[in-house]
Design an enzyme around this catalytic site. Structure first.
Site, PDB file in Angstrom:
ATOM      1  N   PHE A 147      63.491  78.029  73.257  1.00 56.49           N
ATOM      2  CA  PHE A 147      62.508  78.010  74.352  1.00 56.49           C
ATOM      3  C   PHE A 147      61.076  77.851  73.862  1.00 56.49           C
ATOM      4  CE2 PHE A 147      62.036  82.457  73.106  1.00 56.49           C
ATOM      5  CZ  PHE A 147      60.674  82.649  73.267  1.00 56.49           C
ATOM      6  N   LYS A 171      70.155  69.147  74.682  1.00 59.69           N
ATOM      7  CA  LYS A 171      70.413  70.326  75.525  1.00 59.69           C
ATOM      8  C   LYS A 171      69.180  71.218  75.399  1.00 59.69           C
ATOM      9  CE  LYS A 171      71.551  74.235  75.845  1.00 59.69           C
ATOM     10  NZ  LYS A 171      70.597  75.250  76.376  1.00 59.69           N
ATOM     11  N   GLU A 174      67.412  76.650  78.536  1.00 59.69           N
ATOM     12  CA  GLU A 174      67.499  76.888  79.985  1.00 59.69           C
ATOM     13  C   GLU A 174      66.268  77.628  80.511  1.00 59.69           C
ATOM     14  OE1 GLU A 174      69.264  78.046  77.500  1.00 59.69           O
ATOM     15  OE2 GLU A 174      70.336  79.906  77.941  1.00 59.69           O
ATOM     16  N   SER A 224      67.932  81.048  67.279  1.00 62.61           N
ATOM     17  CA  SER A 224      68.020  82.318  66.552  1.00 62.61           C
ATOM     18  C   SER A 224      69.111  82.245  65.478  1.00 62.61           C
ATOM     19  CB  SER A 224      68.309  83.447  67.537  1.00 62.61           C
ATOM     20  OG  SER A 224      69.525  83.170  68.207  1.00 62.61           O
ATOM     21  N   CYS A 279      58.370  80.233  65.319  1.00 64.71           N
ATOM     22  CA  CYS A 279      59.225  80.514  64.162  1.00 64.71           C
ATOM     23  C   CYS A 279      58.391  80.570  62.888  1.00 64.71           C
ATOM     24  CB  CYS A 279      60.282  79.444  64.031  1.00 64.71           C
ATOM     25  SG  CYS A 279      59.559  77.835  63.757  1.00 64.71           S
ATOM     26  N   GLU A 376      64.006  90.341  63.624  1.00 67.58           N
ATOM     27  CA  GLU A 376      62.978  89.431  64.144  1.00 67.58           C
ATOM     28  C   GLU A 376      62.537  89.945  65.517  1.00 67.58           C
ATOM     29  OE1 GLU A 376      64.273  85.479  65.360  1.00 67.58           O
ATOM     30  OE2 GLU A 376      62.373  84.631  64.686  1.00 67.58           O
TER      31      GLU A 376
HETATM   32  P1  NAD Z   1      68.485  81.151  71.095  1.00 71.49           P
HETATM   33  O1  NAD Z   1      69.244  81.150  69.831  1.00 71.49           O
HETATM   34  O2  NAD Z   1      68.734  82.237  72.075  1.00 71.49           O
HETATM   35  O3  NAD Z   1      68.748  79.782  71.909  1.00 71.49           O
HETATM   36  C1  NAD Z   1      68.534  78.531  71.306  1.00 71.49           C
HETATM   37  C2  NAD Z   1      69.406  77.492  71.988  1.00 71.49           C
HETATM   38  O4  NAD Z   1      70.779  77.803  71.738  1.00 71.49           O
HETATM   39  C3  NAD Z   1      69.252  77.446  73.506  1.00 71.49           C
HETATM   40  O5  NAD Z   1      69.268  76.102  73.928  1.00 71.49           O
HETATM   41  C4  NAD Z   1      70.488  78.174  74.002  1.00 71.49           C
HETATM   42  O6  NAD Z   1      70.913  77.749  75.286  1.00 71.49           O
HETATM   43  C5  NAD Z   1      71.507  77.812  72.952  1.00 71.49           C
HETATM   44  N1  NAD Z   1      72.618  78.761  72.785  1.00 71.49           N
HETATM   45  C6  NAD Z   1      72.684  80.052  73.162  1.00 71.49           C
HETATM   46  N2  NAD Z   1      73.897  80.560  72.835  1.00 71.49           N
HETATM   47  C7  NAD Z   1      74.580  79.567  72.232  1.00 71.49           C
HETATM   48  C8  NAD Z   1      75.892  79.469  71.674  1.00 71.49           C
HETATM   49  N3  NAD Z   1      76.726  80.497  71.658  1.00 71.49           N
HETATM   50  N4  NAD Z   1      76.275  78.295  71.122  1.00 71.49           N
HETATM   51  C9  NAD Z   1      75.432  77.242  71.099  1.00 71.49           C
HETATM   52  N5  NAD Z   1      74.178  77.282  71.619  1.00 71.49           N
HETATM   53  C10 NAD Z   1      73.763  78.427  72.186  1.00 71.49           C
HETATM   54  O7  NAD Z   1      66.931  81.079  70.712  1.00 71.49           O
HETATM   55  P2  NAD Z   1      65.665  81.182  71.658  1.00 71.49           P
HETATM   56  O8  NAD Z   1      65.495  82.587  72.122  1.00 71.49           O
HETATM   57  O9  NAD Z   1      65.667  80.101  72.675  1.00 71.49           O
HETATM   58  O10 NAD Z   1      64.486  80.818  70.624  1.00 71.49           O
HETATM   59  C11 NAD Z   1      63.909  81.738  69.756  1.00 71.49           C
HETATM   60  C12 NAD Z   1      64.559  81.702  68.394  1.00 71.49           C
HETATM   61  O11 NAD Z   1      64.465  80.400  67.831  1.00 71.49           O
HETATM   62  C13 NAD Z   1      63.863  82.620  67.390  1.00 71.49           C
HETATM   63  O12 NAD Z   1      64.849  83.267  66.630  1.00 71.49           O
HETATM   64  C14 NAD Z   1      63.046  81.673  66.538  1.00 71.49           C
HETATM   65  O13 NAD Z   1      62.748  82.139  65.242  1.00 71.49           O
HETATM   66  C15 NAD Z   1      63.956  80.501  66.489  1.00 71.49           C
HETATM   67  N6  NAD Z   1      63.245  79.282  66.130  1.00 71.49           N
HETATM   68  C16 NAD Z   1      63.426  78.794  64.878  1.00 71.49           C
HETATM   69  C17 NAD Z   1      62.750  77.662  64.472  1.00 71.49           C
HETATM   70  C18 NAD Z   1      62.916  77.112  63.085  1.00 71.49           C
HETATM   71  O14 NAD Z   1      62.413  76.040  62.841  1.00 71.49           O
HETATM   72  N7  NAD Z   1      63.604  77.775  62.172  1.00 71.49           N
HETATM   73  C19 NAD Z   1      61.896  76.998  65.367  1.00 71.49           C
HETATM   74  C20 NAD Z   1      61.738  77.515  66.643  1.00 71.49           C
HETATM   75  C21 NAD Z   1      62.428  78.664  67.015  1.00 71.49           C
END
Ligand code: NAD
Length: 493
Positions: A147, A171, A174, A224, A279, A376
């Site tokens: 997000f 994708k 949401e 994450s 991140c 985190e």
């Molecule tokens: P999230 O992991 O909750 O969701 C990320 C995406 O994964 C969303 O599109 C979500 O719908 C999808 N998702 C959720 N459950 C899933 C599953 N079981 N299988 C496949 N896809 C699934 O993360 P978030 O809360 O949207 O974003 C924040 C996180 O992203 C933080 O941990 C942040 O550090 C990380 N992040 C990392 C980077 C990087 O470059 N390393 C960059 C931006 C954000």
């Protein structure tokens, strides 16, 4: 109520079950986003597969021209995109514009695809024999994104995948779905054929179905760490190429010789920008030796001065966090760290609603054993640890399971060089707090911040979205007598 639609095969497609999308600054519902299920996942992958069949044969110059047009449209629609980001994510408008510019730079890199896809050629590797190698696209590539950067993180992926000749299914998160639909329209206006770029909305279930789909060749994930690990495993098990970027805990080390005003300014911006939901946010300061007390004083003064408010208000420097759940998580960590013995110097937990606001929090005398350090937090919370020596600071970072970004503040080139060589982290800043690599380098962390072998965008992105062919050629002279067969393994001699 506005109903967001998928974008499949070049047209909007209505969905069934839906989730609300909130404005984090007010808590109001802005729209509803459909949850793509098996039928929509199949339709998106099928549309992409059909488009790939002809897109892969479009000359590389033609693909580059579409990227140039898309780049210009991104620039022209910067304000529209920024408003969408701010409405659904909550970050301030200048910050939203910043992510669009950094994302656009990846498109500018992708405009150079003819140069990037030039192969290698070796003349006369044996008598009358030449060898060359070149790279071809993979097919249908999927992107699953978080997000916190509704425009930039997807732009790390799809311009390069598409310029390389692949078709793409995105994708979006949401929680921030709408920007992806405008991006799809801009691609269409730029002349991209229908089906090359598709938007499949949904939740984790949608993303898992896309990851498992047999028509998908490669998966790029950012989110994450627990989900990154799961996506990496699922995609690998089904034989796909995968890069899965996870969470972070980024440390800034401040050495006693640093310019403390500069360090405090930079660290404050890196800790609280976007309400800490980056991140590459600095979430931990490791203050070395006598830097600690004067640095903490400066950080506290600056944290207290930050103006928190709606992202669309030009007076705001920091917006809300994404959801009530995020606000509860942040408050819980501050509470627990206080109980565990940390000094809560700045406490932003008591901001009034109705939006999902938490003000800057600064916690001193944190230890690696505390949950606030181990997990985190992903909010506007900066932790301060104290270390006696630079070596002790590096040991703290290297013992941390994450390895996304880090920074060192010092006036010593020797100390900085030693730090950059010894620290187990993928992206390092020297007096630069958010060292996000430029688009023509590649972005990626180490350890639990990245699962897979290739980083995103830049040269590694091109490698991820293509696979190599090596060709060895001989054109025998029709007038020369044919040599008798040799059964020994062929060598160049
Ligand atoms: P999230 O992991 O909750 O969701 C990320 C995406 O994964 C969303 O599109 C979500 O719908 C999808 N998702 C959720 N459950 C899933 C599953 N079981 N299988 C496949 N896809 C699934 O993360 P978030 O809360 O949207 O974003 C924040 C996180 O992203 C933080 O941990 C942040 O550090 C990380 N992040 C990392 C980077 C990087 O470059 N390393 C960059 C931006 C954000």
């Amino acid at each position: 109520m506005r109903s967001i639609q998928h974008w499949i095969g070049g047209v909007p497609v209505a969905g069934g079950d839906a989730l609300p999308v909130y404005d984090p600054a007010t808590g109001r519902t802005l729209a509803e986003v459909p949850l793509g299920r098996e039928a929509e996942v199949d339709a998106a992958v099928a549309a992409a597969a059909e488009a790939f069949a002809s897109w892969q044969d479009v000359p590389v110059t033609g693909r580059a021209r579409i990227m140039f047009a898309f780049r210009d449209l991104l620039e022209r629609h910067e304000d529209d995109l920024a408003r969408i980001i701010t409405a659904e994510h909550g970050k301030v408008l200048d910050d939203a514009r910043g992510e669009i510019v950094r994302g656009r730079e990846v498109v500018e890199f992708a405009c150079g695809i003819p140069q990037l896809l030039k192969g290698d050629y070796s003349d006369q590797v044996s008598t009358g024999v030449d060898a060359f190698s070149f790279r071809q696209p993979l097919g249908v590539c999927a992107g699953i994104v978080p997000f916190n950067f509704p425009v930039m993180v997807p732009l790390w992926m799809h311009p390069i995948a598409i310029a390389c000749g692949n078709a793409f299914v995105l994708k979006p998160s949401e929680q921030v779905p709408s920007a992806a639909n405008l991006i799809a329209e801009l691609y269409a206006d730029a002349g991209l054929p229908a089906g090359v770029f598709n938007v499949l909305h949904g939740d984790g279930g949608t993303a898992a179905a896309l990851t498992a789909h047999p028509g998908v060749a490669a998966v790029s994930f950012v989110g994450s760490t627990p989900v990154a690990r799961r996506v990496h495993r699922a995609a690998s098990e089904s034989g796909k190429r995968v890069q899965a970027l996870g969470g972070a805990k980024n440390h800034a080390v401040v050495l006693p010789d640093a310019d403390l005003d500069h360090a405090a300014d930079q660290i404050t911006a890196a800790a609280y920008g976007s309400a800490g939901q980056r991140c590459m946010a600095i979430s931990v300061v490791v203050a070395v030796g006598e830097s600690a007390d004067p640095l903490v004083q400066r950080l506290a003064d600056r944290a207290r001065a930050i103006k928190v408010g709606a992202g669309a208000d030009p007076a705001s420097e920091m917006g809300p966090v994404i959801s009530p759940a995020a606000r509860t998580r942040v408050a819980g960590h501050v509470e627990a760290a206080g109980r565990d013995g940390a000094a809560v110097l700045v406490d932003g937990r008591d901001l009034p609603g109705p939006g999902f606001f938490v003000g800057p929090c600064l916690l001193d005398r944190v230890t690696p054993a505390m949950a606030a350090y181990r997990e985190e937090i992903f909010g506007p919370v900066l932790l301060v640890l104290r270390a006696a020596t630079p070596d002790e600071a590096v040991a703290v970072i290297n013992a941390n399971p994450y390895g996304n970004g880090t920074a060192v503040f010092t006036r010593s080139g020797e100390a900085a060089r030693r730090f950059q060589r010894e620290v187990h982290v993928g992206m390092i800043g020297v007096n630069v707090p958010v060292p996000v690599p430029m688009a023509f380098h590649s972005f990626g962390g180490w350890k639990s911040s990245l699962f897979g072998d290739t980083h995103m965008h830049g040269p590694e992105g091109v490698r991820f979205y293509t696979r190599a062919k090596a060709v060895t050629t001989r054109w025998p002279s029709s007038s020369a007598p044919s040599a008798p067969p040799e059964l020994a393994f062929p060598t160049a001699d």
